[in-house]
Design a protein around this motif. Structure first.
Motif, PDB file in Angstrom:
ATOM      1  N   MET A  97       1.799  17.265  28.583  1.00  8.74           N
ATOM      2  CA  MET A  97       1.071  17.976  27.536  1.00  8.74           C
ATOM      3  C   MET A  97       0.453  16.996  26.539  1.00  8.74           C
ATOM      4  O   MET A  97      -0.664  17.200  26.059  1.00  8.74           O
ATOM      5  N   ALA A  98       1.186  15.930  26.226  1.00 12.00           N
ATOM      6  CA  ALA A  98       0.666  14.929  25.285  1.00 12.00           C
ATOM      7  C   ALA A  98      -0.589  14.267  25.833  1.00 12.00           C
ATOM      8  O   ALA A  98      -1.567  14.057  25.104  1.00 12.00           O
ATOM      9  N   MET A  99      -0.587  13.943  27.132  1.00  6.41           N
ATOM     10  CA  MET A  99      -1.763  13.296  27.723  1.00  6.41           C
ATOM     11  C   MET A  99      -2.946  14.255  27.749  1.00  6.41           C
ATOM     12  O   MET A  99      -4.081  13.856  27.437  1.00  6.41           O
ATOM     13  N   VAL A 100      -2.711  15.505  28.099  1.00  8.10           N
ATOM     14  CA  VAL A 100      -3.796  16.496  28.113  1.00  8.10           C
ATOM     15  C   VAL A 100      -4.388  16.645  26.715  1.00  8.10           C
ATOM     16  O   VAL A 100      -5.605  16.706  26.541  1.00  8.10           O
ATOM     17  N   ALA A 101      -3.510  16.686  25.696  1.00  5.08           N
ATOM     18  CA  ALA A 101      -3.991  16.818  24.309  1.00  5.08           C
ATOM     19  C   ALA A 101      -4.812  15.606  23.898  1.00  5.08           C
ATOM     20  O   ALA A 101      -5.840  15.733  23.229  1.00  5.08           O
ATOM     21  N   SER A 102      -4.366  14.397  24.290  1.00  2.36           N
ATOM     22  CA  SER A 102      -5.100  13.189  23.914  1.00  2.36           C
ATOM     23  C   SER A 102      -6.467  13.146  24.582  1.00  2.36           C
ATOM     24  O   SER A 102      -7.446  12.690  23.981  1.00  2.36           O
ATOM     25  N   LEU A 103      -6.545  13.619  25.822  1.00  2.00           N
ATOM     26  CA  LEU A 103      -7.830  13.640  26.519  1.00  2.00           C
ATOM     27  C   LEU A 103      -8.766  14.675  25.909  1.00  2.00           C
ATOM     28  O   LEU A 103      -9.973  14.477  25.853  1.00  2.00           O
ATOM     29  N   ALA A 104      -8.205  15.793  25.445  1.00  2.00           N
ATOM     30  CA  ALA A 104      -9.027  16.804  24.776  1.00  2.00           C
ATOM     31  C   ALA A 104      -9.626  16.236  23.500  1.00  2.00           C
ATOM     32  O   ALA A 104     -10.783  16.493  23.173  1.00  2.00           O
ATOM     33  N   ASP A 105      -8.833  15.456  22.768  1.00  2.00           N
ATOM     34  CA  ASP A 105      -9.353  14.803  21.560  1.00  2.00           C
ATOM     35  C   ASP A 105     -10.414  13.782  21.911  1.00  2.00           C
ATOM     36  O   ASP A 105     -11.388  13.596  21.189  1.00  2.00           O
ATOM     37  N   GLU A 106     -10.225  13.090  23.026  1.00  2.14           N
ATOM     38  CA  GLU A 106     -11.163  12.038  23.429  1.00  2.14           C
ATOM     39  C   GLU A 106     -12.532  12.611  23.756  1.00  2.14           C
ATOM     40  O   GLU A 106     -13.554  11.990  23.461  1.00  2.14           O
ATOM     41  N   VAL A 107     -12.565  13.809  24.369  1.00  2.00           N
ATOM     42  CA  VAL A 107     -13.852  14.381  24.748  1.00  2.00           C
ATOM     43  C   VAL A 107     -14.476  15.190  23.630  1.00  2.00           C
ATOM     44  O   VAL A 107     -15.611  15.629  23.754  1.00  2.00           O
ATOM     45  N   ALA A 108     -13.748  15.384  22.522  1.00  2.00           N
ATOM     46  CA  ALA A 108     -14.301  16.182  21.428  1.00  2.00           C
ATOM     47  C   ALA A 108     -15.568  15.546  20.873  1.00  2.00           C
ATOM     48  O   ALA A 108     -16.570  16.213  20.632  1.00  2.00           O
ATOM     49  N   PRO A 130     -11.777  22.161  33.890  1.00  2.00           N
ATOM     50  CA  PRO A 130     -10.768  21.096  34.047  1.00  2.00           C
ATOM     51  C   PRO A 130     -11.272  19.994  34.964  1.00  2.00           C
ATOM     52  O   PRO A 130     -11.940  20.252  35.966  1.00  2.00           O
ATOM     53  N   GLY A 131     -10.952  18.752  34.607  1.00  2.00           N
ATOM     54  CA  GLY A 131     -11.368  17.628  35.418  1.00  2.00           C
ATOM     55  C   GLY A 131     -10.537  17.490  36.682  1.00  2.00           C
ATOM     56  O   GLY A 131      -9.418  18.005  36.770  1.00  2.00           O
ATOM     57  N   LYS A 132     -11.065  16.797  37.655  1.00  2.00           N
ATOM     58  CA  LYS A 132     -10.334  16.550  38.892  1.00  2.00           C
ATOM     59  C   LYS A 132      -9.202  15.572  38.620  1.00  2.00           C
ATOM     60  O   LYS A 132      -9.413  14.542  37.989  1.00  2.00           O
ATOM     61  N   PRO A 133      -7.968  15.870  39.084  1.00  2.00           N
ATOM     62  CA  PRO A 133      -6.842  14.962  38.823  1.00  2.00           C
ATOM     63  C   PRO A 133      -7.141  13.539  39.284  1.00  2.00           C
ATOM     64  O   PRO A 133      -7.788  13.317  40.299  1.00  2.00           O
ATOM     65  N   GLU A 142       2.565   7.655  45.094  1.00  2.00           N
ATOM     66  CA  GLU A 142       1.406   8.544  44.938  1.00  2.00           C
ATOM     67  C   GLU A 142       1.544   9.312  43.627  1.00  2.00           C
ATOM     68  O   GLU A 142       2.424  10.160  43.477  1.00  2.00           O
ATOM     69  N   ILE A 143       0.670   9.005  42.681  1.00  2.00           N
ATOM     70  CA  ILE A 143       0.739   9.599  41.349  1.00  2.00           C
ATOM     71  C   ILE A 143      -0.561  10.331  41.053  1.00  2.00           C
ATOM     72  O   ILE A 143      -1.652   9.813  41.322  1.00  2.00           O
ATOM     73  N   SER A 144      -0.446  11.528  40.514  1.00  2.00           N
ATOM     74  CA  SER A 144      -1.607  12.330  40.124  1.00  2.00           C
ATOM     75  C   SER A 144      -1.519  12.630  38.635  1.00  2.00           C
ATOM     76  O   SER A 144      -0.524  13.192  38.175  1.00  2.00           O
ATOM     77  N   LEU A 145      -2.547  12.244  37.888  1.00  2.00           N
ATOM     78  CA  LEU A 145      -2.569  12.433  36.442  1.00  2.00           C
ATOM     79  C   LEU A 145      -3.728  13.338  36.040  1.00  2.00           C
ATOM     80  O   LEU A 145      -4.772  13.349  36.694  1.00  2.00           O
ATOM     81  N   PRO A 146      -3.573  14.088  34.946  1.00  2.00           N
ATOM     82  CA  PRO A 146      -4.679  14.928  34.473  1.00  2.00           C
ATOM     83  C   PRO A 146      -5.826  14.091  33.932  1.00  2.00           C
ATOM     84  O   PRO A 146      -5.637  12.940  33.522  1.00  2.00           O
ATOM     85  N   THR A 147      -7.012  14.654  33.954  1.00  2.00           N
ATOM     86  CA  THR A 147      -8.196  13.995  33.408  1.00  2.00           C
ATOM     87  C   THR A 147      -8.868  14.912  32.394  1.00  2.00           C
ATOM     88  O   THR A 147      -8.517  16.093  32.282  1.00  2.00           O
ATOM     89  N   ALA A 148      -9.838  14.385  31.675  1.00  2.00           N
ATOM     90  CA  ALA A 148     -10.530  15.158  30.653  1.00  2.00           C
ATOM     91  C   ALA A 148     -11.372  16.254  31.290  1.00  2.00           C
ATOM     92  O   ALA A 148     -11.906  16.101  32.386  1.00  2.00           O
TER      93      ALA A 148
END
Length: 416
Positions: free
Chosen positions: A352-363, A99-102, A85-91
């Protein structure tokens, strides 16, 4: 990340490129940037492939499966067929910035093999969530005496003759790592079982992963698998004893964190040619100098790191260019290992790296939304101005008609 993190002791992706200028006295990498301080370095942009892998969660899934769900931790009690069971951050929402739903993923364990010194797990990515990946994950060290083996037999090179169809490929490998690979291939039939799993799932990507000792095994096993899997003399081959066929030209990818050296310059170059690599070394900034985990510098001698080692900042999740320094056996080197080597710090930095990449993706989508709003407002304003002009024209016509009627009335009264 969901799940208990390994409790070991001590435990953007936005354009630009920091340039290494010199090696610090303790093997650290000093990077020159605006203001001459490491905190002002420009993060290195990952390649499009690895950036997409980060944004879509494959890198963090591989990291969790290699640590939290490894044989050393929660994976020790898992049986074949069970899911992690894995939970990852979303954009975040591009309009409200909420914040997006995990994102929930459930990779399934296909098989596990090996021993305490080398314990690979094969996971099938959550296909219902669109993850067509076979994760080959190696756990970290299980026994403290393995450290002595790394510093003894692991510090000498031995020729590994790999059969590639009718041809052979010689790779100089750490004596300790070669003994583990030989056991995995001969006793545990790892290469044959991986080939069968890949043949059963055409179109699935193959991703090897590991941290520390697991990182080295992931790199070395991926190279041996690729050399034996990719037969230059035939497009398809029949697996021994299975009656199945396998493709001979598949791509094998490897993401690894804080791995030590295990081959020479020729072997490292061969790995770079045969594999798609992302070797990561955790780093931090101290007194304006970027320091990396000292474990990636070991062993000394003819050993060379994998090509393209990338530094990951433990405090920001940004990636930087990295030059692996020489081995320094001193207190400073031990302190860098204590602060940067263990899995808990890597897990935090990668999140933190994944959260930053998603922030760039939604920019960009957010900018599109803002542009659409501006266009809508402009259209509304244009409609209002047009309506006002129409109203003024009608009012002018009415005023002209009233003036004409007034003149006609005045003329009629004068005639009377």
């Amino acid at each position: 990340f969901r799940g208990s993190e390994p409790g070991e002791e001590g435990s953007s992706l936005r354009g630009g490129l920091a340039t290494p200028t010199s090696m610090g006295a303790c093997g650290s990498t000093e990077l020159r940037a605006p203001g001459q301080r490491a905190k002002q370095e420009a993060p290195t942009l990952l390649s499009a492939y690895w950036l997409r892998s980060l944004q879509e969660g494959r890198l963090n899934t591989a990291l969790l499966l290699s640590t939290v769900f490894s044989e050393k931790y929660s994976g020790r009690r898992m049986e074949v067929g069970e899911v992690a069971e894995i939970s990852l951050p979303t954009a975040s929402d591009p309009v409200t910035c909420e914040p997006g739903k995990p994102r929930q993923l459930r990779p399934k364990l296909l098989f596990r093999t090996g021993c305490l010194q080398a314990s690979p797990f094969l996971w099938l990515g959550d296909e219902e969530a669109g993850d067509a990946t076979l994760y080959v994950c190696f756990g970290p060290l299980r026994q403290k005496r393995q450290v002595m083996k790394i510093f003894s037999s692991g510090s000498t090179l031995q020729e590994d003759v790999v059969k590639c169809g009718d041809a052979t490929q010689v790779v100089r490998v750490s004596n300790y790592i070669k003994s583990l690979l030989d056991r995995l291939w001969a006793d545990d039939r790892l290469g044959e079982r991986l080939s069968a799993a890949v043949a059963e799932r055409p179109g699935h990507r193959v991703l090897f992963a590991g941290v520390s000792h697991g990182a080295v095994l992931a790199q070395a096993a991926a190279l041996r698998f690729k050399l034996t899997w990719s037969d230059p003399d035939a497009a398809m081959q029949t697996l021994s004893g299975t009656g199945q066929t396998r493709c001979a030209s598949g791509e094998v990818t490897v993401v690894s964190w804080n791995g030590y050296k295990w081959t020479d310059a020729q072997g490292a170059a061969l790995a770079g040619q045969q594999l798609r690599l992302l070797p990561v070394a955790l780093s931090m900034v101290e007194a304006g100098v970027r320091l990396v985990d000292s474990v990636v510098e070991y062993p000394a001698g003819e050993f060379e790191p994998m090509p393209g080692v990338t530094a990951l900042d433990r405090d920001t999740g940004d990636f930087f260019e990295c030059v692996v320094g020489k081995v320094h056996r001193n207190l400073e080197s031990m302190n860098r290992m204590r602060q940067l080597h263990f899995a808990q710090a890597v897990l935090k930095a990668m999140k933190m790296a994944m959260v930053a990449s998603l922030a760039d993706e939604v920019a960009e989508p957010r900018a599109v939304v803002e542009m659409m709003v501006q266009r809508s407002l402009s259209r509304r304003l244009s409609d209002i101005l047009t309506a006002e002009e129409s109203f003024m024209a009608i009012a002018a016509d009415v005023a002209t008609e009233d003036s004409d009627e007034s003149e006609e009335s005045s003329a009629a009264q004068g005639q009377r």
